[in-house]
Design a protein around this motif. Structure first.
Motif, PDB file in Angstrom:
ATOM      1  N   ASP A 186       0.826  -1.214   0.000  1.00  6.51           N
ATOM      2  CA  ASP A 186       0.000   0.000   0.000  1.00  6.51           C
ATOM      3  C   ASP A 186       0.857   1.259   0.000  1.00  6.51           C
ATOM      4  OD1 ASP A 186      -2.699  -0.637  -0.228  1.00  6.51           O
ATOM      5  OD2 ASP A 186      -2.844  -1.246   1.858  1.00  6.51           O
ATOM      6  N   LYS A 187       1.956   1.206   0.741  1.00  4.65           N
ATOM      7  CA  LYS A 187       2.850   2.370   0.814  1.00  4.65           C
ATOM      8  C   LYS A 187       3.410   2.694  -0.570  1.00  4.65           C
ATOM      9  CE  LYS A 187       6.815   4.147   3.412  1.00  4.65           C
ATOM     10  NZ  LYS A 187       7.837   3.829   4.445  1.00  4.65           N
ATOM     11  N   LEU A 188       3.822   1.658  -1.304  1.00  3.89           N
ATOM     12  CA  LEU A 188       4.341   1.868  -2.654  1.00  3.89           C
ATOM     13  C   LEU A 188       3.239   2.365  -3.591  1.00  3.89           C
ATOM     14  CD1 LEU A 188       6.638  -1.262  -3.128  1.00  3.89           C
ATOM     15  CD2 LEU A 188       7.330   1.077  -2.582  1.00  3.89           C
ATOM     16  N   ARG A 189       2.032   1.826  -3.415  1.00  2.00           N
ATOM     17  CA  ARG A 189       0.911   2.252  -4.258  1.00  2.00           C
ATOM     18  C   ARG A 189       0.605   3.732  -4.060  1.00  2.00           C
ATOM     19  NH1 ARG A 189      -4.892   2.159  -3.574  1.00  2.00           N
ATOM     20  NH2 ARG A 189      -4.610   1.272  -1.499  1.00  2.00           N
ATOM     21  N   HIS A 190       0.570   4.175  -2.813  1.00  2.00           N
ATOM     22  CA  HIS A 190       0.281   5.582  -2.534  1.00  2.00           C
ATOM     23  C   HIS A 190       1.393   6.489  -3.064  1.00  2.00           C
ATOM     24  CE1 HIS A 190      -3.289   4.653  -0.378  1.00  2.00           C
ATOM     25  NE2 HIS A 190      -2.675   4.049   0.621  1.00  2.00           N
ATOM     26  N   PHE A 191       2.646   6.041  -2.900  1.00  2.00           N
ATOM     27  CA  PHE A 191       3.778   6.835  -3.386  1.00  2.00           C
ATOM     28  C   PHE A 191       3.700   6.983  -4.906  1.00  2.00           C
ATOM     29  CE2 PHE A 191       8.075   7.292  -5.067  1.00  2.00           C
ATOM     30  CZ  PHE A 191       8.577   8.326  -4.290  1.00  2.00           C
ATOM     31  N   GLY A 192       3.424   5.867  -5.598  1.00  2.00           N
ATOM     32  CA  GLY A 192       3.337   5.910  -7.056  1.00  2.00           C
ATOM     33  C   GLY A 192       2.169   6.735  -7.553  1.00  2.00           C
ATOM     34  N   ALA A 193       1.028   6.638  -6.856  1.00  2.00           N
ATOM     35  CA  ALA A 193      -0.161   7.384  -7.267  1.00  2.00           C
ATOM     36  C   ALA A 193       0.081   8.896  -7.222  1.00  2.00           C
ATOM     37  CB  ALA A 193      -1.342   7.008  -6.380  1.00  2.00           C
ATOM     38  N   GLU A 194       0.921   9.336  -6.275  1.00  2.00           N
ATOM     39  CA  GLU A 194       1.244  10.761  -6.182  1.00  2.00           C
ATOM     40  C   GLU A 194       2.020  11.241  -7.409  1.00  2.00           C
ATOM     41  OE1 GLU A 194       0.458  13.086  -3.780  1.00  2.00           O
ATOM     42  OE2 GLU A 194      -0.902  11.542  -3.035  1.00  2.00           O
ATOM     43  N   ASN A 195       2.756  10.322  -8.046  1.00  2.00           N
ATOM     44  CA  ASN A 195       3.571  10.685  -9.207  1.00  2.00           C
ATOM     45  C   ASN A 195       2.834  10.514 -10.530  1.00  2.00           C
ATOM     46  OD1 ASN A 195       5.919  11.346  -7.762  1.00  2.00           O
ATOM     47  ND2 ASN A 195       6.537   9.205  -7.644  1.00  2.00           N
ATOM     48  N   ARG A 196       1.644   9.923 -10.492  1.00  2.00           N
ATOM     49  CA  ARG A 196       0.939   9.628 -11.730  1.00  2.00           C
ATOM     50  C   ARG A 196       0.305  10.879 -12.338  1.00  2.00           C
ATOM     51  NH1 ARG A 196      -4.151   5.433 -12.684  1.00  2.00           N
ATOM     52  NH2 ARG A 196      -4.082   5.545 -14.960  1.00  2.00           N
ATOM     53  N   HIS A 197       0.239  10.910 -13.668  1.00  2.00           N
ATOM     54  CA  HIS A 197      -0.354  12.047 -14.376  1.00  2.00           C
ATOM     55  C   HIS A 197      -1.876  11.985 -14.313  1.00  2.00           C
ATOM     56  CE1 HIS A 197       3.664  12.542 -16.157  1.00  2.00           C
ATOM     57  NE2 HIS A 197       3.274  13.773 -16.434  1.00  2.00           N
ATOM     58  N   VAL A 198      -2.483  13.022 -13.749  1.00  2.00           N
ATOM     59  CA  VAL A 198      -3.935  13.200 -13.799  1.00  2.00           C
ATOM     60  C   VAL A 198      -4.205  14.637 -14.223  1.00  2.00           C
ATOM     61  CG1 VAL A 198      -4.436  11.484 -12.006  1.00  2.00           C
ATOM     62  CG2 VAL A 198      -4.096  13.873 -11.364  1.00  2.00           C
ATOM     63  N   GLY A 199      -5.406  14.888 -14.712  1.00  2.00           N
ATOM     64  CA  GLY A 199      -5.755  16.237 -15.138  1.00  2.00           C
ATOM     65  C   GLY A 199      -7.253  16.374 -15.282  1.00  2.00           C
ATOM     66  N   ALA A 200      -7.710  17.594 -15.341  1.00  2.00           N
ATOM     67  CA  ALA A 200      -9.145  17.849 -15.422  1.00  2.00           C
ATOM     68  C   ALA A 200      -9.600  17.977 -16.872  1.00  2.00           C
ATOM     69  CB  ALA A 200      -9.493  19.128 -14.667  1.00  2.00           C
TER      70      ALA A 200
END
Length: 310
Positions: A186-200
């Motif tokens: 879970d820790k790795l998942r949260h860390f990676g999700a912070e780096n992922r590209h999202v946009g509106a």
């Protein structure tokens, strides 16, 4: 039940914007028959019917989706097979909710965190003096046809796809961590999700602008009565695809439009590969048409079990 590729459909409920606009539900699902009927409001034409391996209506729960679709695949990974679980569909249809969910309350957790729990529960029940396990995790995204390591210190670095005759296609210099618990996954998942590209976009305030692949590799070493070690390995790919888009609806422009073009091209390539695999008659499967399909080549054919949640 032994089909290598299964397609299931999940329908989300209307969101607040759709309800405020006075929209109607036009999809009817029959879970027993695995069928979906779509009718046009105000039309005298009969509904269009489609059949899938399984369907889940807007009242379906996260646990029900997981138990019927993902749980058998995770079990097969622990038996040495490769498994892949996709979330596929238009932007704003709930793919990330099905794959990730939310942490609290626990019943809203998605496929990825539930898979972590299942893997380590199974390992704790199977491990012993003669059986040892090694679990490794990696997390990457494909953004504008560029591969990036979401667990690296600099997630903007572009990585190369390489091919080895013995191991197949791999990502050069991709970070891989040994994980010993659900918490570490879970820790790795949260860390990676912070780096992922999202946009509106107009259709989704937090639209995923990249495909993400969280990969868990499970190695199992069993020592028999004669002291000989037997090793088997299974790999689980948990894939949250960026949503397909129509520019007229998302009103994407500039960088968002460029992203959407790349997203649609790679999704089209994925669809072509899956169609060729399911057809069974095609001599050529076009894995090289995109980074996504090339990277997942060994997880879409051979001794692989795949579920696509659309």
């Amino acid at each position: 039940n032994e089909e290598a590729v299964k397609v299931v459909v999940r329908c989300r409920p209307l969101n607040s914007t759709e309800r405020a606009d006075g929209r109607d539900t036009i999809v009817q699902m029959d879970a027993k028959m695995g069928s979906v009927s779509v009718h046009a409001p105000g039309s005298s034409e009969p509904p269009k019917a489609f059949t899938f391996d399984m369907v889940f209506d807007e009242r379906s729960q996260q646990a029900d989706l997981y138990q019927k679709t993902a749980m058998p695949i995770v079990d097969s990974v622990l038996d040495g097979f490769n498994g892949t679980i996709f979330a596929y569909g238009q932007t704003g249809t709930g793919k990330t909710f099905s794959m990730e969910g939310v942490n609290e309350p626990p019943e809203l957790r998605g496929i990825i965190p539930r898979a972590f729990t299942q893997i380590f529960d199974r390992i704790s029940s199977r491990a012993g003096d003669s059986t040892e396990f090694l679990v490794r995790a990696s997390y990457l995204e494909i953004y504008n046809e560029e591969v990036r390591d979401l667990l690296a210190r600099n997630a903007l670095n572009k990585l190369e796809l390489k091919e080895d005759p013995s191991t197949g296609v791999y990502v050069k210099d991709l970070t891989s961590y040994v994980v010993r618990s659900v918490r570490e996954c879970d820790k790795l998942r949260h860390f990676g999700a912070e780096n992922r590209h999202v946009g509106a976009t107009k259709m989704n305030a937090d639209s995923s602008r990249s495909h993400s692949i969280y990969t868990i590799t499970v190695e199992q070493c069993e020592t028999d009565a004669r002291g000989e070690a037997h090793i088997r390995q299974g790999k689980l790919n948990l894939v949250d695809l960026a949503g397909s888009e129509r520019q007229a609806k998302t009103e994407a422009s500039g960088e968002r439009l460029k992203e959407a073009t790349k997203i649609n091209l790679s999704l089209s390539a994925l669809g072509n590969c899956i169609s060729a695999l399911v057809d069974g008659k095609s001599k050529h499967v076009p894995f090289r048409d995109s980074k996504l399909t090339r990277l997942l080549q060994d997880s879409l054919g051979g001794n692989t079990k795949t579920v696509m949640v659309a």
